[in-house]
Scaffold this motif. Structure first.
Motif, mmCIF file in Angstrom:
data_model
loop_
_atom_site.group_PDB
_atom_site.id
_atom_site.type_symbol
_atom_site.label_atom_id
_atom_site.label_comp_id
_atom_site.label_asym_id
_atom_site.label_seq_id
_atom_site.Cartn_x
_atom_site.Cartn_y
_atom_site.Cartn_z
ATOM 1 N N GLY A 127 0.904 -1.132 -0.063
ATOM 2 C CA GLY A 127 0.211 0.101 -0.027
ATOM 3 C C GLY A 127 0.963 1.201 -0.035
ATOM 4 N N GLU A 128 0.342 2.500 -0.325
ATOM 5 C CA GLU A 128 0.892 3.847 -0.189
ATOM 6 C C GLU A 128 0.524 4.600 1.148
ATOM 7 O OE1 GLU A 128 0.215 7.679 -2.461
ATOM 8 O OE2 GLU A 128 0.321 5.942 -3.703
ATOM 9 N N VAL A 129 1.563 4.870 1.734
ATOM 10 C CA VAL A 129 1.572 5.733 2.809
ATOM 11 C C VAL A 129 0.495 7.186 2.339
ATOM 12 C CG1 VAL A 129 2.714 7.087 4.743
ATOM 13 C CG2 VAL A 129 3.687 4.937 3.922
ATOM 14 N N GLN A 130 -0.613 7.129 3.341
ATOM 15 C CA GLN A 130 -1.278 8.255 2.849
ATOM 16 C C GLN A 130 -1.165 9.487 4.150
ATOM 17 O OE1 GLN A 130 -5.295 6.895 2.289
ATOM 18 N NE2 GLN A 130 -5.040 6.971 0.243
ATOM 19 N N GLN A 131 -0.869 9.039 5.249
ATOM 20 C CA GLN A 131 -0.989 10.041 6.403
ATOM 21 C C GLN A 131 0.033 9.432 7.414
ATOM 22 O OE1 GLN A 131 -4.997 10.865 7.432
ATOM 23 N NE2 GLN A 131 -4.425 11.838 9.136
ATOM 24 N N ILE A 132 0.689 10.515 8.056
ATOM 25 C CA ILE A 132 1.553 10.081 9.320
ATOM 26 C C ILE A 132 1.126 10.886 10.627
ATOM 27 C CG2 ILE A 132 3.942 10.372 10.009
ATOM 28 C CD1 ILE A 132 5.011 10.042 7.177
ATOM 29 N N GLU A 133 0.838 9.903 11.398
ATOM 30 C CA GLU A 133 0.245 10.665 12.842
ATOM 31 C C GLU A 133 1.537 10.356 13.780
ATOM 32 O OE1 GLU A 133 -2.330 12.362 12.963
ATOM 33 O OE2 GLU A 133 -3.323 11.906 10.988
ATOM 34 N N ASP A 134 1.067 10.981 15.103
ATOM 35 C CA ASP A 134 2.270 10.932 16.343
ATOM 36 C C ASP A 134 2.605 9.505 16.360
ATOM 37 O OD1 ASP A 134 2.333 13.466 16.421
ATOM 38 O OD2 ASP A 134 0.949 13.829 18.021
ATOM 39 N N LYS A 135 1.470 8.471 16.486
ATOM 40 C CA LYS A 135 1.485 7.100 16.949
ATOM 41 C C LYS A 135 1.211 6.179 15.880
ATOM 42 C CE LYS A 135 2.673 8.412 21.090
ATOM 43 N NZ LYS A 135 4.134 8.247 21.502
ATOM 44 N N HIS A 136 0.928 6.380 14.766
ATOM 45 C CA HIS A 136 0.637 5.462 13.809
ATOM 46 C C HIS A 136 0.888 6.018 12.335
ATOM 47 C CE1 HIS A 136 -3.344 7.219 14.161
ATOM 48 N NE2 HIS A 136 -3.479 7.098 12.848
ATOM 49 N N VAL A 137 0.726 5.194 11.211
ATOM 50 C CA VAL A 137 0.606 5.598 9.841
ATOM 51 C C VAL A 137 -0.526 5.095 9.296
ATOM 52 C CG1 VAL A 137 1.830 5.218 7.797
ATOM 53 C CG2 VAL A 137 3.169 5.735 9.609
ATOM 54 N N VAL A 138 -1.283 5.722 8.413
ATOM 55 C CA VAL A 138 -2.468 5.385 7.520
ATOM 56 C C VAL A 138 -1.875 5.077 6.295
ATOM 57 C CG1 VAL A 138 -4.487 6.041 6.556
ATOM 58 C CG2 VAL A 138 -3.782 6.861 8.935
ATOM 59 N N ASN A 165 -8.533 1.028 4.743
ATOM 60 C CA ASN A 165 -7.140 1.536 4.834
ATOM 61 C C ASN A 165 -6.428 0.710 6.117
ATOM 62 O OD1 ASN A 165 -7.067 3.678 3.146
ATOM 63 N ND2 ASN A 165 -8.144 5.145 4.424
ATOM 64 N N GLY A 166 -5.200 0.896 5.988
ATOM 65 C CA GLY A 166 -4.362 -0.006 6.957
ATOM 66 C C GLY A 166 -3.781 0.872 7.805
ATOM 67 N N ILE A 167 -3.756 0.686 9.309
ATOM 68 C CA ILE A 167 -3.260 1.129 9.946
ATOM 69 C C ILE A 167 -1.616 0.551 10.710
ATOM 70 C CG2 ILE A 167 -3.319 2.144 12.479
ATOM 71 C CD1 ILE A 167 -5.152 3.502 10.371
ATOM 72 N N ILE A 168 -0.647 1.135 10.860
ATOM 73 C CA ILE A 168 0.499 0.588 11.286
ATOM 74 C C ILE A 168 1.027 1.404 12.531
ATOM 75 C CG2 ILE A 168 2.973 0.198 10.734
ATOM 76 C CD1 ILE A 168 2.506 0.291 7.779
ATOM 77 N N PRO A 169 0.956 0.959 13.682
ATOM 78 C CA PRO A 169 1.132 1.291 14.964
ATOM 79 C C PRO A 169 2.704 1.904 14.915
ATOM 80 C CG PRO A 169 0.111 -0.533 15.405
ATOM 81 C CD PRO A 169 0.156 -0.488 13.880
ATOM 82 N N ILE A 170 3.216 2.883 15.239
ATOM 83 C CA ILE A 170 4.583 3.004 15.448
ATOM 84 C C ILE A 170 5.693 2.151 15.728
ATOM 85 C CG2 ILE A 170 4.853 4.364 17.664
ATOM 86 C CD1 ILE A 170 6.413 6.736 16.295
ATOM 87 N N SER A 171 5.018 1.260 16.853
ATOM 88 C CA SER A 171 5.840 -0.052 17.180
ATOM 89 C C SER A 171 6.100 -0.925 16.054
ATOM 90 C CB SER A 171 5.244 -0.628 18.399
ATOM 91 O OG SER A 171 4.066 -1.019 18.116
ATOM 92 N N GLN A 172 5.137 -1.141 15.093
ATOM 93 C CA GLN A 172 5.325 -2.116 14.088
ATOM 94 C C GLN A 172 5.960 -1.385 12.866
ATOM 95 O OE1 GLN A 172 4.708 -5.159 14.720
ATOM 96 N NE2 GLN A 172 4.659 -4.602 16.590
ATOM 97 N N LEU A 173 6.456 -0.278 12.730
ATOM 98 C CA LEU A 173 6.891 0.293 11.392
ATOM 99 C C LEU A 173 8.471 -0.210 11.437
ATOM 100 C CD1 LEU A 173 5.912 4.026 11.623
ATOM 101 C CD2 LEU A 173 5.693 2.476 9.681
ATOM 102 N N SER A 174 9.134 -0.318 12.526
ATOM 103 C CA SER A 174 10.578 -0.712 12.134
ATOM 104 C C SER A 174 10.910 -1.805 13.193
ATOM 105 C CB SER A 174 11.530 0.518 12.214
ATOM 106 O OG SER A 174 12.852 0.372 12.139
#
Length: 394
Positions: free
Chosen positions: A21-32, A41-50
Protein backbone atom coordinates in the motif's frame (compact mmCIF):
# COMPACT_ATOMS: atom_id res chain seq x y z
CA UNK A 1 -26.80 -6.65 4.96
CA UNK A 2 -24.46 -6.90 7.97
CA UNK A 3 -23.75 -10.60 7.42
CA UNK A 4 -23.06 -9.96 3.74
CA UNK A 5 -20.78 -7.10 4.66
CA UNK A 6 -18.80 -9.20 7.16
CA UNK A 7 -18.53 -12.08 4.71
CA UNK A 8 -17.23 -9.83 1.96
CA UNK A 9 -14.62 -8.41 4.32
CA UNK A 10 -13.49 -11.81 5.51
CA UNK A 11 -13.23 -13.16 1.97
CA UNK A 12 -11.35 -10.04 0.87
CA UNK A 13 -8.18 -9.84 3.06
CA UNK A 14 -7.46 -12.09 6.01
CA UNK A 15 -5.24 -11.92 9.04
CA UNK A 16 -1.72 -13.12 8.20
CA UNK A 17 -1.93 -11.92 4.60
CA UNK A 18 0.92 -9.92 3.09
CA UNK A 19 -0.28 -6.67 1.55
CA UNK A 20 1.15 -3.58 -0.12
CA UNK A 21 0.00 0.00 0.00
CA UNK A 22 0.82 3.68 -0.16
CA UNK A 23 1.46 5.82 2.90
CA UNK A 24 -1.31 8.42 2.98
CA UNK A 25 -0.96 10.00 6.38
CA UNK A 26 1.58 10.12 9.22
CA UNK A 27 0.31 10.62 12.76
CA UNK A 28 2.17 10.76 16.09
CA UNK A 29 1.57 7.13 17.00
CA UNK A 30 0.64 5.47 13.69
CA UNK A 31 0.71 5.64 9.91
CA UNK A 32 -2.32 5.41 7.62
CA UNK A 33 -1.84 3.28 4.49
CA UNK A 34 -4.08 2.81 1.46
CA UNK A 35 -4.05 -0.96 1.08
CA UNK A 36 -3.99 -2.15 -2.52
CA UNK A 37 -7.08 -4.26 -3.23
CA UNK A 38 -8.46 -3.73 0.25
CA UNK A 39 -11.83 -2.47 1.41
CA UNK A 40 -10.32 -0.38 4.20
CA UNK A 41 -7.22 1.59 4.95
CA UNK A 42 -4.44 0.04 6.93
CA UNK A 43 -3.11 1.30 10.25
CA UNK A 44 0.53 0.67 11.22
CA UNK A 45 1.27 1.47 14.88
CA UNK A 46 4.64 3.17 15.35
CA UNK A 47 5.89 0.11 17.24
CA UNK A 48 5.32 -1.99 14.08
CA UNK A 49 6.98 0.37 11.62
CA UNK A 50 10.57 -0.77 12.10
CA UNK A 51 12.70 -3.48 13.62
CA UNK A 52 14.52 -0.70 15.48
CA UNK A 53 13.28 1.67 18.12
CA UNK A 54 12.03 4.94 16.67
CA UNK A 55 10.51 8.02 18.28
CA UNK A 56 8.73 9.40 15.19
CA UNK A 57 7.14 7.61 12.24
CA UNK A 58 8.70 9.99 9.73
CA UNK A 59 12.11 8.55 10.66
CA UNK A 60 11.35 5.52 8.47
CA UNK A 61 8.50 6.44 6.10
CA UNK A 62 7.03 9.46 4.35
CA UNK A 63 3.75 10.21 2.60
CA UNK A 64 3.66 8.58 -0.83
CA UNK A 65 5.98 5.69 0.07
CA UNK A 66 4.95 2.29 -1.29
CA UNK A 67 5.42 -0.25 1.49
CA UNK A 68 4.66 -3.87 2.35
CA UNK A 69 3.25 -5.25 5.59
CA UNK A 70 1.51 -8.18 7.23
CA UNK A 71 -2.12 -8.00 8.35
CA UNK A 72 -2.09 -8.78 12.06
CA UNK A 73 -5.72 -7.93 12.81
CA UNK A 74 -8.92 -6.77 11.12
CA UNK A 75 -11.17 -4.37 12.99
CA UNK A 76 -14.74 -4.04 11.62
CA UNK A 77 -17.32 -1.43 12.64
CA UNK A 78 -20.57 -3.24 11.74
CA UNK A 79 -22.73 -0.29 12.66
CA UNK A 80 -21.01 2.04 10.22
CA UNK A 81 -20.04 -0.74 7.86
CA UNK A 82 -16.44 0.34 8.01
CA UNK A 83 -13.22 -1.07 9.34
CA UNK A 84 -9.44 -1.05 9.18
CA UNK A 85 -6.52 -3.43 8.77
CA UNK A 86 -3.97 -3.41 11.54
CA UNK A 87 -0.62 -3.90 9.82
CA UNK A 88 2.98 -4.71 10.76
CA UNK A 89 5.77 -3.53 8.52
CA UNK A 90 8.20 -4.75 11.17
CA UNK A 91 7.07 -8.37 10.86
CA UNK A 92 7.66 -8.33 7.12
CA UNK A 93 11.12 -6.80 7.55
CA UNK A 94 12.05 -9.44 10.11
CA UNK A 95 10.91 -12.23 7.82
CA UNK A 96 12.96 -10.86 4.92
CA UNK A 97 15.92 -10.41 7.23
CA UNK A 98 15.75 -13.99 8.49
CA UNK A 99 15.51 -15.33 4.94
CA UNK A 100 18.55 -13.28 3.94
CA UNK A 101 20.56 -14.28 7.03
CA UNK A 102 19.65 -17.96 6.70
CA UNK A 103 20.94 -17.95 3.13
CA UNK A 104 24.23 -16.39 4.29
CA UNK A 105 24.50 -18.94 7.11
CA UNK A 106 23.84 -21.88 4.77
CA UNK A 107 26.46 -20.67 2.27
CA UNK A 108 29.00 -19.57 4.90
CA UNK A 109 28.99 -16.06 3.44
CA UNK A 110 29.73 -12.75 5.13
CA UNK A 111 27.52 -9.69 5.52
CA UNK A 112 28.17 -6.08 6.39
CA UNK A 113 26.36 -4.37 9.24
CA UNK A 114 26.66 -1.10 11.12
CA UNK A 115 27.19 -1.03 14.87
CA UNK A 116 24.26 0.92 16.31
CA UNK A 117 25.01 0.50 20.02
CA UNK A 118 27.78 -0.58 22.35
CA UNK A 119 26.48 -2.47 25.39
CA UNK A 120 28.17 -4.19 28.32
CA UNK A 121 28.06 -7.67 26.78
CA UNK A 122 28.99 -6.77 23.21
CA UNK A 123 27.77 -4.86 20.14
CA UNK A 124 24.29 -4.27 18.68
CA UNK A 125 24.19 -4.12 14.86
CA UNK A 126 21.57 -3.42 12.20
CA UNK A 127 20.93 -6.44 9.95
CA UNK A 128 17.39 -5.50 8.95
CA UNK A 129 16.57 -6.20 12.56
CA UNK A 130 18.49 -6.20 15.83
CA UNK A 131 21.58 -8.35 15.65
CA UNK A 132 24.03 -8.97 18.48
CA UNK A 133 27.77 -9.65 18.58
CA UNK A 134 28.78 -11.07 22.00
CA UNK A 135 32.05 -9.77 23.43
CA UNK A 136 33.65 -13.21 22.92
CA UNK A 137 32.91 -13.05 19.17
CA UNK A 138 34.10 -9.51 18.45
CA UNK A 139 37.74 -10.31 17.70
CA UNK A 140 40.44 -12.97 17.78
CA UNK A 141 42.38 -10.53 19.98
CA UNK A 142 41.43 -9.55 23.51
CA UNK A 143 39.61 -6.21 23.48
CA UNK A 144 38.92 -4.41 26.72
CA UNK A 145 37.11 -1.31 25.39
CA UNK A 146 34.44 -1.73 22.67
CA UNK A 147 33.59 1.96 22.38
CA UNK A 148 35.71 2.43 19.23
CA UNK A 149 33.37 0.13 17.32
CA UNK A 150 30.29 2.38 17.63
CA UNK A 151 29.15 3.59 14.20
CA UNK A 152 31.57 1.32 12.33
CA UNK A 153 30.49 -1.00 9.53
CA UNK A 154 31.81 -4.52 10.19
CA UNK A 155 32.13 -7.60 8.05
CA UNK A 156 30.40 -10.41 9.91
CA UNK A 157 29.34 -14.04 9.76
CA UNK A 158 26.02 -15.39 11.00
CA UNK A 159 26.68 -17.52 14.05
CA UNK A 160 23.13 -18.42 15.18
CA UNK A 161 19.53 -17.76 14.10
CA UNK A 162 16.45 -18.36 16.24
CA UNK A 163 13.36 -16.60 14.74
CA UNK A 164 11.05 -17.92 17.44
CA UNK A 165 13.04 -16.03 20.08
CA UNK A 166 14.07 -13.11 17.84
CA UNK A 167 17.68 -14.17 18.33
CA UNK A 168 20.35 -13.18 15.78
CA UNK A 169 23.96 -13.83 16.84
CA UNK A 170 26.80 -12.63 14.63
CA UNK A 171 30.57 -12.98 14.70
CA UNK A 172 33.42 -10.71 13.67
CA UNK A 173 35.89 -13.18 15.19
CA UNK A 174 35.04 -15.84 12.59
CA UNK A 175 35.85 -13.41 9.78
CA UNK A 176 39.15 -12.43 11.40
CA UNK A 177 40.05 -16.09 11.93
CA UNK A 178 39.63 -16.79 8.21
CA UNK A 179 41.63 -13.68 7.33
CA UNK A 180 44.40 -14.74 9.71
CA UNK A 181 44.46 -18.24 8.23
CA UNK A 182 44.93 -16.81 4.73
CA UNK A 183 47.66 -14.44 5.92
CA UNK A 184 49.36 -17.31 7.71
CA UNK A 185 49.31 -19.50 4.61
CA UNK A 186 50.67 -16.69 2.42
CA UNK A 187 53.34 -15.78 4.97
CA UNK A 188 54.52 -19.37 5.39
CA UNK A 189 54.96 -19.56 1.63
CA UNK A 190 56.72 -16.21 1.31
CA UNK A 191 59.34 -16.32 4.07
CA UNK A 192 62.47 -18.46 4.02
CA UNK A 193 65.49 -19.16 6.15
CA UNK A 194 67.88 -16.21 6.20
CA UNK A 195 65.21 -13.50 5.82
CA UNK A 196 65.41 -10.57 8.23
CA UNK A 197 61.95 -9.21 9.05
CA UNK A 198 60.13 -7.26 11.74
CA UNK A 199 57.58 -8.61 14.19
CA UNK A 200 55.87 -7.80 17.45
CA UNK A 201 56.45 -9.63 20.72
CA UNK A 202 53.16 -11.47 21.32
CA UNK A 203 53.87 -13.50 24.45
CA UNK A 204 56.70 -14.71 26.65
CA UNK A 205 57.45 -18.12 28.14
CA UNK A 206 60.29 -19.47 30.23
CA UNK A 207 61.88 -20.96 27.09
CA UNK A 208 61.61 -17.97 24.77
CA UNK A 209 59.50 -15.29 23.09
CA UNK A 210 56.76 -15.71 20.48
CA UNK A 211 56.86 -13.05 17.78
CA UNK A 212 53.80 -12.10 15.71
CA UNK A 213 54.99 -11.76 12.12
CA UNK A 214 51.61 -10.59 10.85
CA UNK A 215 49.25 -13.55 11.02
CA UNK A 216 51.65 -16.22 12.22
CA UNK A 217 53.86 -16.55 15.29
CA UNK A 218 57.51 -17.57 15.32
CA UNK A 219 59.61 -18.59 18.31
CA UNK A 220 62.84 -16.97 19.45
CA UNK A 221 64.42 -19.47 21.83
CA UNK A 222 65.92 -17.93 24.95
CA UNK A 223 69.38 -18.82 23.64
CA UNK A 224 68.71 -16.72 20.51
CA UNK A 225 67.57 -13.56 22.29
CA UNK A 226 71.03 -12.07 22.88
CA UNK A 227 74.74 -12.73 22.54
CA UNK A 228 74.86 -12.49 26.32
CA UNK A 229 73.63 -15.20 28.66
CA UNK A 230 69.90 -14.72 29.28
CA UNK A 231 68.07 -16.34 32.19
CA UNK A 232 64.59 -15.05 31.33
CA UNK A 233 63.13 -13.45 28.13
CA UNK A 234 61.85 -10.52 30.24
CA UNK A 235 65.46 -9.40 30.58
CA UNK A 236 65.61 -8.65 26.84
CA UNK A 237 62.12 -8.02 25.37
CA UNK A 238 58.66 -6.86 26.44
CA UNK A 239 55.19 -7.78 25.14
CA UNK A 240 54.10 -5.42 22.35
CA UNK A 241 57.65 -4.42 21.46
CA UNK A 242 58.59 -4.35 17.76
CA UNK A 243 61.76 -6.33 17.09
CA UNK A 244 63.91 -7.30 14.14
CA UNK A 245 64.38 -11.06 13.72
CA UNK A 246 66.22 -13.41 11.41
CA UNK A 247 64.41 -16.50 10.14
CA UNK A 248 66.40 -19.61 11.09
CA UNK A 249 64.00 -22.22 9.70
CA UNK A 250 60.44 -22.65 8.39
CA UNK A 251 58.50 -25.92 8.72
CA UNK A 252 55.52 -25.69 6.36
CA UNK A 253 53.73 -28.84 7.54
CA UNK A 254 53.89 -28.10 11.25
CA UNK A 255 53.66 -24.31 10.67
CA UNK A 256 56.67 -23.71 12.90
CA UNK A 257 59.02 -20.80 12.41
CA UNK A 258 62.30 -20.58 14.30
CA UNK A 259 63.65 -17.04 14.73
CA UNK A 260 66.68 -15.30 16.16
CA UNK A 261 67.15 -11.79 17.50
CA UNK A 262 70.78 -12.50 18.34
CA UNK A 263 71.71 -13.00 14.69
CA UNK A 264 70.46 -9.51 13.81
CA UNK A 265 72.79 -7.91 16.39
CA UNK A 266 76.53 -7.21 16.01
CA UNK A 267 78.54 -10.12 17.35
CA UNK A 268 81.05 -9.31 20.12
CA UNK A 269 83.45 -11.57 18.19
CA UNK A 270 83.60 -8.96 15.42
CA UNK A 271 85.68 -6.69 17.63
CA UNK A 272 87.21 -9.22 20.02
CA UNK A 273 90.74 -8.82 18.67
CA UNK A 274 90.62 -5.09 19.38
CA UNK A 275 90.39 -5.89 23.08
CA UNK A 276 91.87 -9.37 23.60
CA UNK A 277 94.93 -11.22 22.32
CA UNK A 278 96.32 -14.70 22.63
CA UNK A 279 98.40 -14.96 25.79
CA UNK A 280 96.32 -12.44 27.75
CA UNK A 281 95.37 -13.41 31.29
CA UNK A 282 91.88 -12.13 32.09
CA UNK A 283 89.13 -12.49 34.67
CA UNK A 284 86.26 -14.81 33.91
CA UNK A 285 83.21 -16.48 35.39
CA UNK A 286 82.24 -20.13 35.17
CA UNK A 287 78.94 -20.26 33.26
CA UNK A 288 78.42 -24.00 32.93
CA UNK A 289 80.24 -27.29 33.27
CA UNK A 290 80.43 -30.22 30.87
CA UNK A 291 82.15 -33.59 31.09
CA UNK A 292 84.89 -32.32 28.75
CA UNK A 293 85.49 -28.93 30.32
CA UNK A 294 84.12 -25.61 31.55
CA UNK A 295 82.61 -22.65 29.68
CA UNK A 296 83.96 -19.36 30.97
CA UNK A 297 82.56 -15.89 30.19
CA UNK A 298 85.33 -13.29 29.88
CA UNK A 299 83.10 -10.46 28.65
CA UNK A 300 79.47 -9.84 27.65
CA UNK A 301 78.63 -12.35 24.96
CA UNK A 302 82.14 -13.81 24.95
CA UNK A 303 82.45 -17.35 26.27
CA UNK A 304 85.38 -19.67 25.86
CA UNK A 305 86.11 -23.30 26.65
CA UNK A 306 88.60 -24.50 29.21
CA UNK A 307 89.27 -28.12 28.29
CA UNK A 308 89.37 -30.46 31.26
CA UNK A 309 93.11 -30.92 30.68
CA UNK A 310 93.59 -27.15 31.15
CA UNK A 311 91.71 -26.82 34.41
CA UNK A 312 94.22 -28.04 36.95
CA UNK A 313 97.88 -29.14 37.26
CA UNK A 314 96.73 -32.27 38.99
CA UNK A 315 94.61 -34.95 37.39
CA UNK A 316 90.84 -34.54 37.76
CA UNK A 317 88.05 -36.84 36.64
CA UNK A 318 85.37 -34.17 36.12
CA UNK A 319 85.42 -30.34 36.09
CA UNK A 320 83.03 -30.10 39.05
CA UNK A 321 85.73 -31.52 41.30
CA UNK A 322 87.38 -28.09 41.32
CA UNK A 323 84.85 -25.69 39.69
CA UNK A 324 81.23 -24.64 40.12
CA UNK A 325 78.91 -22.34 38.09
CA UNK A 326 79.23 -18.69 39.10
CA UNK A 327 82.80 -19.08 40.35
CA UNK A 328 85.26 -16.30 39.45
CA UNK A 329 88.49 -17.52 37.89
CA UNK A 330 91.53 -16.22 36.04
CA UNK A 331 92.13 -17.68 32.60
CA UNK A 332 94.77 -17.42 29.91
CA UNK A 333 93.66 -17.00 26.31
CA UNK A 334 95.21 -19.82 24.29
CA UNK A 335 93.50 -19.07 20.99
CA UNK A 336 90.85 -16.87 19.31
CA UNK A 337 88.86 -17.86 16.21
CA UNK A 338 86.50 -14.96 15.31
CA UNK A 339 85.12 -16.74 12.23
CA UNK A 340 83.94 -19.77 14.21
CA UNK A 341 83.34 -17.62 17.33
CA UNK A 342 85.50 -19.82 19.52
CA UNK A 343 87.89 -18.99 22.33
CA UNK A 344 90.28 -21.51 23.82
CA UNK A 345 91.16 -20.83 27.45
CA UNK A 346 93.26 -22.29 30.25
CA UNK A 347 92.96 -21.93 34.00
CA UNK A 348 96.11 -23.95 34.56
CA UNK A 349 98.22 -21.69 32.38
CA UNK A 350 96.91 -18.58 34.15
CA UNK A 351 98.69 -19.54 37.37
CA UNK A 352 102.01 -17.65 37.77
CA UNK A 353 104.97 -19.94 37.17
CA UNK A 354 106.52 -19.26 40.57
CA UNK A 355 103.29 -20.38 42.24
CA UNK A 356 103.50 -23.59 40.28
CA UNK A 357 107.15 -24.11 41.28
CA UNK A 358 106.38 -23.23 44.90
CA UNK A 359 103.56 -25.69 44.82
CA UNK A 360 105.93 -28.35 43.46
CA UNK A 361 108.61 -27.52 46.08
CA UNK A 362 106.07 -27.58 48.88
CA UNK A 363 104.83 -30.91 47.63
CA UNK A 364 108.39 -32.30 47.49
CA UNK A 365 109.22 -30.99 50.96
CA UNK A 366 106.07 -32.41 52.42
CA UNK A 367 106.79 -35.83 50.94
CA UNK A 368 110.44 -35.71 52.22
CA UNK A 369 109.37 -34.70 55.71
CA UNK A 370 106.75 -37.38 55.74
CA UNK A 371 109.35 -39.98 54.81
CA UNK A 372 111.70 -38.78 57.56
CA UNK A 373 108.91 -38.86 60.11
CA UNK A 374 108.00 -42.32 59.01
CA UNK A 375 111.61 -43.49 59.44
CA UNK A 376 111.80 -42.03 62.94
CA UNK A 377 108.58 -43.67 63.96
CA UNK A 378 109.54 -47.01 62.42
CA UNK A 379 113.05 -48.23 63.83
CA UNK A 380 114.93 -50.98 61.96
CA UNK A 381 115.63 -54.52 63.28
CA UNK A 382 119.22 -53.49 63.83
CA UNK A 383 118.12 -50.62 66.04
CA UNK A 384 116.02 -52.95 68.16
CA UNK A 385 118.19 -56.11 68.34
CA UNK A 386 121.66 -54.71 67.63
CA UNK A 387 123.28 -55.40 71.05
CA UNK A 388 121.72 -58.81 71.40
CA UNK A 389 122.91 -59.89 68.02
CA UNK A 390 126.52 -59.21 69.02
CA UNK A 391 126.43 -62.02 71.58
CA UNK A 392 125.29 -64.57 69.08
CA UNK A 393 127.88 -66.73 67.36
CA UNK A 394 126.48 -66.88 63.82
Amino acid sequence: MTEEFNESMINDIKEGDKVTGEVQQIEDKHVVVHVNGGKFNGIIPISQLSTHHIDNADEVVKVGDEIGAYVTKIEIDEENESGSYILSKRQLEEEKSYEFLQEKLDNNETIEAKVTEVVKGGLVVDVGQRGFIPASLISTDFIEDFSDYEGKVLELKVEELDPSNNRVILSRKAVEAEENAKKKEELLKSIKAGDVIEGKVARLTNFGAFIDLGGVDGLVHVSELSHEHVKSPEEVVTIGETVKVKVRSVEQDSERISLSIKETLPSPFESIQEKYNEGDIVDGKVMRLASFGAFIEIDKGLQGLVHISEISHKHIGTPNEVLEPGQDVKVKILGINPEEERISLSIKAAQPEEETNEASEETTQSYTQAAEDENENNPTLGDVFGDKLKDLNL
